[in-house]
Design an enzyme around this catalytic site. Structure first.
Site, PDB file in Angstrom:
ATOM      1  N   ASN A  81       0.858  -1.195   0.000  1.00 39.21           N
ATOM      2  CA  ASN A  81       0.000   0.000   0.000  1.00 39.21           C
ATOM      3  C   ASN A  81       0.892   1.241   0.000  1.00 39.21           C
ATOM      4  O   ASN A  81       1.534   1.541   1.002  1.00 39.21           O
ATOM      5  CB  ASN A  81      -0.888  -0.050   1.261  1.00 39.21           C
ATOM      6  CG  ASN A  81      -1.685   1.223   1.458  1.00 39.21           C
ATOM      7  OD1 ASN A  81      -1.856   2.020   0.529  1.00 39.21           O
ATOM      8  ND2 ASN A  81      -2.187   1.426   2.673  1.00 39.21           N
ATOM      9  N   LYS A 140       0.063   4.334  -0.183  1.00 34.63           N
ATOM     10  CA  LYS A 140      -0.565   5.499   0.475  1.00 34.63           C
ATOM     11  C   LYS A 140      -0.389   6.759  -0.366  1.00 34.63           C
ATOM     12  O   LYS A 140      -0.402   6.686  -1.596  1.00 34.63           O
ATOM     13  CB  LYS A 140      -0.008   5.671   1.889  1.00 34.63           C
ATOM     14  CG  LYS A 140      -0.005   4.385   2.708  1.00 34.63           C
ATOM     15  CD  LYS A 140       0.213   4.620   4.154  1.00 34.63           C
ATOM     16  CE  LYS A 140       0.429   3.296   4.855  1.00 34.63           C
ATOM     17  NZ  LYS A 140       0.294   3.386   6.285  1.00 34.63           N
ATOM     18  N   GLU A 144      -6.499   4.247   8.208  1.00 32.48           N
ATOM     19  CA  GLU A 144      -6.365   5.698   7.981  1.00 32.48           C
ATOM     20  C   GLU A 144      -7.665   6.275   7.432  1.00 32.48           C
ATOM     21  O   GLU A 144      -7.999   7.427   7.686  1.00 32.48           O
ATOM     22  CB  GLU A 144      -5.161   5.960   7.054  1.00 32.48           C
ATOM     23  CG  GLU A 144      -3.857   5.749   7.814  1.00 32.48           C
ATOM     24  CD  GLU A 144      -2.716   5.170   7.002  1.00 32.48           C
ATOM     25  OE1 GLU A 144      -2.741   5.256   5.759  1.00 32.48           O
ATOM     26  OE2 GLU A 144      -1.783   4.614   7.625  1.00 32.48           O
ATOM     27  N   HIS A 183      -9.349   0.760   5.331  1.00 32.47           N
ATOM     28  CA  HIS A 183      -8.004   0.927   5.911  1.00 32.47           C
ATOM     29  C   HIS A 183      -8.128   1.835   7.135  1.00 32.47           C
ATOM     30  O   HIS A 183      -8.930   2.765   7.152  1.00 32.47           O
ATOM     31  CB  HIS A 183      -7.056   1.542   4.868  1.00 32.47           C
ATOM     32  CG  HIS A 183      -5.633   1.541   5.339  1.00 32.47           C
ATOM     33  ND1 HIS A 183      -5.156   2.495   6.202  1.00 32.47           N
ATOM     34  CD2 HIS A 183      -4.604   0.689   5.101  1.00 32.47           C
ATOM     35  CE1 HIS A 183      -3.880   2.220   6.470  1.00 32.47           C
ATOM     36  NE2 HIS A 183      -3.531   1.136   5.814  1.00 32.47           N
ATOM     37  N   GLY A 195       2.706   2.078  10.714  1.00 28.39           N
ATOM     38  CA  GLY A 195       3.587   3.229  10.535  1.00 28.39           C
ATOM     39  C   GLY A 195       4.320   3.641  11.800  1.00 28.39           C
ATOM     40  O   GLY A 195       4.922   4.704  11.866  1.00 28.39           O
ATOM     41  N   GLU A 254      -4.974  -5.416  10.791  1.00 28.03           N
ATOM     42  CA  GLU A 254      -3.970  -4.373  10.955  1.00 28.03           C
ATOM     43  C   GLU A 254      -4.216  -3.641  12.275  1.00 28.03           C
ATOM     44  O   GLU A 254      -5.056  -2.732  12.336  1.00 28.03           O
ATOM     45  CB  GLU A 254      -4.065  -3.376   9.795  1.00 28.03           C
ATOM     46  CG  GLU A 254      -3.810  -3.985   8.439  1.00 28.03           C
ATOM     47  CD  GLU A 254      -3.247  -2.936   7.485  1.00 28.03           C
ATOM     48  OE1 GLU A 254      -2.111  -3.130   7.027  1.00 28.03           O
ATOM     49  OE2 GLU A 254      -3.928  -1.941   7.219  1.00 28.03           O
ATOM     50  N   SER A 262       3.786  -2.301  10.244  1.00 33.46           N
ATOM     51  CA  SER A 262       5.248  -2.256  10.369  1.00 33.46           C
ATOM     52  C   SER A 262       5.933  -3.557   9.955  1.00 33.46           C
ATOM     53  O   SER A 262       6.902  -3.989  10.581  1.00 33.46           O
ATOM     54  CB  SER A 262       5.659  -1.841  11.790  1.00 33.46           C
ATOM     55  OG  SER A 262       5.215  -0.519  12.057  1.00 33.46           O
TER      56      SER A 262
HETATM   57  C1  PEP Z   1      -0.566  -0.124   5.910  1.00 26.19           C
HETATM   58  O1  PEP Z   1      -0.547   0.941   5.346  1.00 26.19           O
HETATM   59  O2  PEP Z   1      -1.513  -0.876   5.701  1.00 26.19           O
HETATM   60  C2  PEP Z   1       0.560  -0.487   6.791  1.00 26.19           C
HETATM   61  C3  PEP Z   1       0.513  -1.644   7.377  1.00 26.19           C
HETATM   62  O3  PEP Z   1       1.572   0.407   6.944  1.00 26.19           O
HETATM   63  P1  PEP Z   1       3.048   0.134   7.591  1.00 26.19           P
HETATM   64  O4  PEP Z   1       3.542  -1.137   6.987  1.00 26.19           O
HETATM   65  O5  PEP Z   1       3.862   1.322   7.194  1.00 26.19           O
HETATM   66  O6  PEP Z   1       2.852   0.018   9.061  1.00 26.19           O
END
Ligand code: PEP
Length: 253
Positions: free
Chosen positions: A9, A11, A99, A97, A175, A169, A215
């Site tokens: 992803n 973003k 966010e 997601h 992040g 997630e 992460s």
């Molecule tokens: C994501 O955007 O779904 C995500 C898991 O981000 P990151 O790997 O940067 O934590």
């Protein structure tokens, strides 16, 4: 056997040149793996979808949208329909997601409508579910994940579910550099699979792919993938570096 699935992803990152370069580098690095041994998808910003699709057309890598609107067309300024995503070559789309839920205030019900609309439009939704830190600390992880699952999949019959992927997630791991331990991931993935068996049936629960996201890096991917109910990885930051993303794909096989 559930085939491993790794999705990146991007973003709100990249530009017209770097998006194509990144996609091509991932395609080169994962040649011989993508499609045959592992499903790989890249999820660029909307405006670069078409050029990324063109750039990796014969690589076996799928392309997805980061979001979709549930109305098929009309006066919805700024929104993108399932048919538009299909039209530019997307197969997948992220729905809910964290966010979108927590920064852009999408409700659980809206996420459910997006999953339904994506399926009707011929896309394969990746439904993201996961708890905030205070929800985990308050012992409410399962309650939150169950709510996200039930509202996200509201009204969906078992036959539609074959096109749905779930991504667990934990919001506190996205992040932040703070990955869930493999055991924490397994606990929730096992819970999701049990829930799918209750909501649908045991066969469907066994067949549904459940990805972990939060992460993920090249050096923790293998350990996460070793968990019984972790079928793949949804990667944010580390998917912006082709070398690292390719190492994650290799670790998932
Ligand atoms: C994501 O955007 O779904 C995500 C898991 O981000 P990151 O790997 O940067 O934590």
């Amino acid at each position: 056997m559930r085939k491993p699935f790794v999705a990146g992803n991007w973003k709100e990152n990249t530009d017209s040149r770097s998006s194509v370069e990144l996609a091509k580098a991932v395609a080169t690095g994962s040649a011989g793996l993508a499609k045959e041994k592992v499903t790989v998808a890249v999820i660029p910003p909307f405006v670069y979808l078409q050029s990324v699709v063109q750039a990796i057309r014969s690589s076996g890598i799928a392309v997805g949208g980061q979001d979709v609107y549930f109305e098929p067309k009309g006066a919805f300024t700024g929104e993108i329909s399932p048919a538009m995503l299909k039209d530019v070559g997307c197969n997948y789309v992220l729905c809910g997601h964290s966010e979108r839920r927590h920064v852009l205030c999408e409700s659980d019900e809206m996420v459910g409508k997006k999953v339904t609309a994506a399926l009707s439009g011929g896309l394969m939704p990746i439904l993201c579910v996961g708890e905030l830190l205070d929800e985990r600390d308050g012992g409410r992880t399962e309650q939150v994940v169950a709510r996200h699952m039930k509202t996200g999949l509201a009204g969906l019959s078992a036959d539609k579910m074959s096109a749905v992927t779930i991504a667990y997630e934990p919001v506190w791991a996205i992040g932040t550099g703070r990955t869930a331990t493999p055991q924490q991931a397994q606990e929730v993935h096992g819970f999701i699979r049990k829930l799918l068996a209750e909501m649908y049936n045991a066969k469907l629960a066994q067949e549904t792919q459940i990805l972990y996201g939060g992460s993920v890096k090249a050096d923790n991917a293998k350990e996460l993938m070793a968990q019984e109910d972790v079928d793949g990885l949804l990667v944010g930051g580390a998917s912006l570096k082709a070398d690292e993303f390719v190492r994650i794909i290799q670790a998932a096989v």
